[in-house]
Design an enzyme around this catalytic site. Structure first.
Site, PDB file in Angstrom:
ATOM      1  N   ALA A  25      -8.577  -2.834  -6.813  1.00 45.08           N
ATOM      2  CA  ALA A  25      -9.859  -3.284  -7.340  1.00 45.08           C
ATOM      3  C   ALA A  25      -9.797  -4.800  -7.481  1.00 45.08           C
ATOM      4  CB  ALA A  25     -10.086  -2.638  -8.704  1.00 45.08           C
ATOM      5  N   GLU A  31      -1.506  -0.070 -11.343  1.00 43.00           N
ATOM      6  CA  GLU A  31      -2.452  -0.396 -12.423  1.00 43.00           C
ATOM      7  C   GLU A  31      -1.772  -0.509 -13.782  1.00 43.00           C
ATOM      8  OE1 GLU A  31      -3.014   1.681  -9.938  1.00 43.00           O
ATOM      9  OE2 GLU A  31      -5.114   1.616  -9.314  1.00 43.00           O
ATOM     10  N   GLY A  37      -6.658   0.634  -6.279  1.00 40.79           N
ATOM     11  CA  GLY A  37      -7.882   1.118  -5.642  1.00 40.79           C
ATOM     12  C   GLY A  37      -7.751   1.181  -4.124  1.00 40.79           C
ATOM     13  N   GLU A  82      -6.068   4.407  -3.517  1.00 35.81           N
ATOM     14  CA  GLU A  82      -7.042   5.449  -3.894  1.00 35.81           C
ATOM     15  C   GLU A  82      -8.103   5.613  -2.805  1.00 35.81           C
ATOM     16  OE1 GLU A  82      -7.551   3.446  -7.791  1.00 35.81           O
ATOM     17  OE2 GLU A  82      -7.405   5.474  -8.626  1.00 35.81           O
TER      18      GLU A  82
END
Ligand code: 3HC
Length: 696
Positions: A62, A124, A101, A104
């Site tokens: 992210a 994370e 992310g 993911e």
């Protein structure tokens, strides 16, 4: 289409490419672009779609700069659901790092291929977060609860071969042409009648999981990451993946992600992430400095520091020549290095061959002439100006022109050392922290004449040996030790005013520091400071009005030099590093106060905490005011990587910002009123407090 994501039809295959430098983070426009491109790809008549990235890496997560701000649509789930629900197989083609992310996203593709140099991971937890885009629910379905909980709670990067073996990666493709390799893979699976394999639908590995896995993971995390909230939330989410249906698990993940995201721990850890990267930037240094090539290194002194420093280079394959004054010291030093490697090997973290390879990179010598063709020499001899000057004089004679001369001094004036050479522009301080092969911090001390070339090269050396380099200016103790000096002084004053050793240490330990100031002193060894104080003729030669507490000296007079002698402020049993209260020392402390006519009082935990923390912060403000540190976040990095401050506090200056500088300044002024000899409120602290500003 968004500018950062493009889509083309390439014959029978459609290709979606992300291009969002520097690390292809999933910024809001990337999320939107992915949604748009995959929606378009779903409608075309290709047989498969490939997701690939331009530049140095696959999506690295992210966009961290978006955290802590009002959320920008679309949410991750929009593009990720679109990918997972595609009507044709989607293949993620991974190079560089697929992190957070990014991984993911890849887990929402039906298949994953990677080049052998790629790495994947869900880091994370290092940002005080948990994977919030389905990672905690999908990874266990793919690789099982045990492996997933380990990967997510530690945030470890996993190399492509391991990921392939674990089932995260379906195929490894040639380093040369990832896109071609991915296309070949896609055509092959299509021809074999590939299914739209959705990780969310996999049940086998999350069914009937033994709850003991999670209990064990919690016990490990509580011990290894004391005080950190994120690891425990990560474990809880993986557990939810094993007990709840997918959509409910996702809801749980989202809820727990939000809790962590809104917590100060996560802001602090994100602060440290960016602070660490800012630390290597030198405000006045041009961007185009040519770096010197560092192929061979010399280290002077095979003591604890010198040996540890040499190991850093050997660990990354750089040959080192280690010089000592006599064979006995050399043998002893090499023995310690080998012992360190053997211990690592016995824990299974190095093979015997690797130990030999590293030892083979360290050459021992007694002769300065052997240093004629190294590229940087790091001096780690006895901390004494005359000795250092003599060594630098010799080094200047033997080292080739263009060789950097670095000193591992922790307090001495780098400019004075540089002045004995004919190359002051090539002299710099490299202050390693003990144990030098373990601690990540390197204070890089920039002298008045240090050239940009020397500075930039030393920063690159720090990176090469996996240290966090922070540039600091010349002053007594530089940044870290200058601040710690104030903090340790307060720990002494607290003792004489009414605390017992454990009462000084407990509030700091409870705050999250690895240990309190007196336990830290015991670990570092009490004799070094004692000798320095004796050398300065203290306490006899005290300046008028200066405050001095003799408790530390009294303890040393008893031959108690800390952990290494089994006794210091505390006592230690053989084979147990735990500090135990010692009635003898507690009596010594009480008697000392009586002897000095100091009426002991009950000092609350809060006062102990404030005096210790604010002594650090106030000195940090002086350091910023004087330009010894470039930015407050550099000080935070120094304390997190060199002094056992947990990243979730964000370092002393971040902590101060959180408390509010007006509150800190008010207390510092109160302390200064009671004890003007040891408190001088920093003008910067005053200005920021009055203007409602912050350090960071
Ligand atoms: N978001 C925004 N900026 C990022 C970023 C990210 N995720 N990752 C790196 N950057 C920036 C850095 O701040 C740096 O900026 P600068 O040049 O202005 O200083 C630049 O990208 C390059 O980074 P590095 O200097 O770290 O480059 P390296 O090549 O040494 O390392 C890396 C690359 C391994 C990708 C490393 O940057 C890294 O570990 N990044 C963080 C990865 C991460 O934590 N991902 C998870 C994010 S949280 C998440 O995904 C939540 C999700 O689950 C919902």
């Amino acid at each position: 289409m968004s500018q950062s994501v493009s889509y083309i039809v390439d014959g029978d295959i459609s290709v979606v490419t992300v291009n969002n430098p520097p690390v292809n983070a999933l910024s809001h426009h990337v999320r939107q672009g992915l949604y748009d491109c995959f929606t378009a790809a779903d409608a075309d008549d290709t047989v498969a779609t490939i997701l690939i990235c331009d530049g140095r890496t696959f999506i690295a997560g992210a966009d961290i700069t978006e955290f802590g701000k009002p959320p920008k649509p679309p949410h991750f789930s929009l593009p990720l659901n679109a990918m997972e629900n595609m009507s044709k197989p989607v293949v993620a083609a991974i190079h560089g790092t697929a992190l957070g992310g990014g991984l993911e996203t890849a887990l929402c593709c039906h298949y994953r291929v990677a080049v052998p140099s790629a790495k994947v991971g869900l880091p994370e937890v290092h940002l005080g977060l948990l994977p919030g885009a389905g990672g905690t629910q999908r990874l266990p379905r793919l690789i099982g609860a045990q492996a997933a909980v380990e990967a997510i709670a530690t945030g470890r990067h996993i190399d492509a071969a391991t990921a392939h073996a674990a089932g995260v990666i379906d195929a490894l493709v040639d380093e040369g042409d990832l896109l071609e390799g991915a296309k070949t893979f896609a055509r092959k699976i299509v021809s074999e009648g590939a299914t739209l394999r959705k990780v969310r639908d996999m049940k086998e590995k999350v069914t009937g999981v033994d709850p003991a896995i999670f209990a064990a993971a919690r016990a490990t995390a509580t011990k290894a990451r004391r005080g950190f909230k994120a690891p425990l939330s990560c474990i809880a989410c993986v557990e939810a993946a094993c007990t709840l249906p997918f959509d409910e698990g996702m809801a749980r993940e989202r809820e727990m992600f939000q809790e962590l995201h809104d917590d100060i721990q996560s802001s602090a850890q994100q602060h440290i992430f960016f602070a660490e990267r800012a630390a290597s930037k030198v405000n006045d240094m041009p961007n185009d400095i040519d770096l010197l090539d560092i192929k061979r290194v010399g280290v002077i002194g095979a003591g604890t520091m010198g040996g540890g420093i040499a190991m850093n280079f050997a660990n990354v394959g750089i040959p080192v020549i280690l010089l000592e004054m006599n064979q006995e010291l050399l043998d002893k030093g090499l023995g310690v290095v080998r012992g360190n490697y053997d211990r690592t090997a016995s824990k299974g973290r190095l093979s015997d061959a690797q130990v030999e390879e590293r030892m083979g990179l360290i050459t021992a010598t007694l002769d300065y002439e052997d240093l004629t063709d190294v590229d940087i020499i790091i001096e780690a001899v006895y901390e004494n100006m005359d000795v250092k000057k003599e060594v630098f004089g010799k080094l200047d004679e033997v080292a080739r022109a263009g060789c950097i001369l670095a000193t591992n001094t922790s307090t001495l004036d780098v400019d004075e050392i540089a002045a004995v050479t004919r190359r002051p522009e090539m002299v710099i301080g490299t202050h390693f922290f003990s144990p030098a092969n373990v601690m990540k911090l390197l204070e890089i001390v920039r002298g008045a004449k240090t050239s940009f070339e020397t500075l930039a090269t030393t920063l690159a050396v720090a990176k090469a040996i996996k240290k966090v380099g922070v540039v600091v200016g010349v002053c007594d103790g530089f940044v870290g030790n200058r601040m710690i000096h104030r903090y340790l002084a307060q720990s002494q004053y607290l003792l004489e005013e009414g605390c017992l050793p454990h009462e000084v240490d407990a509030p700091i330990y409870d705050l999250g520091f690895a240990m309190g100031p007196l336990t830290m002193s015991d670990l570092a060894g009490l004799d070094v400071g004692w000798r320095i104080r004796q050398g300065k003729g203290l306490p006899e030669n005290l300046a008028v009005g200066e405050r001095y507490c003799e408790i530390g000296d009294r303890i040393c007079e008893k031959g108690r030099f800390g952990q290494k002698t089994g006794a210091g402020y505390y006592k230690y049993e053989t084979g147990n590093r735990g500090a135990q209260r010692d009635p003898e020392i507690e009596q010594l402390v009480v008697d000392y106060s009586r002897e000095k006519g100091i009426e002991r009082r009950e000092i609350g935990e809060n006062e102990v905490l404030e005096r210790l923390m604010y002594s650090l912060i106030n000195e940090g403000a002086w350091i910023l005011e004087e330009g010894i540190a470039q930015r407050a976040s550099d000080i935070d990095v120094i304390y997190v990587y060199g002094y056992g401050v947990p990243a979730y506090l964000g370092g002393p200056m971040f902590y101060a910002d959180h408390i509010g500088l007006d509150n800190v300044y008010r207390r510092v002024c109160e302390f200064a009123e009671q004890d003007p000899a040891s408190w001088k409120p920093a003008p910067l602290l005053k200005r920021l407090a009055e203007s409602g500003g912050t350090f960071n």
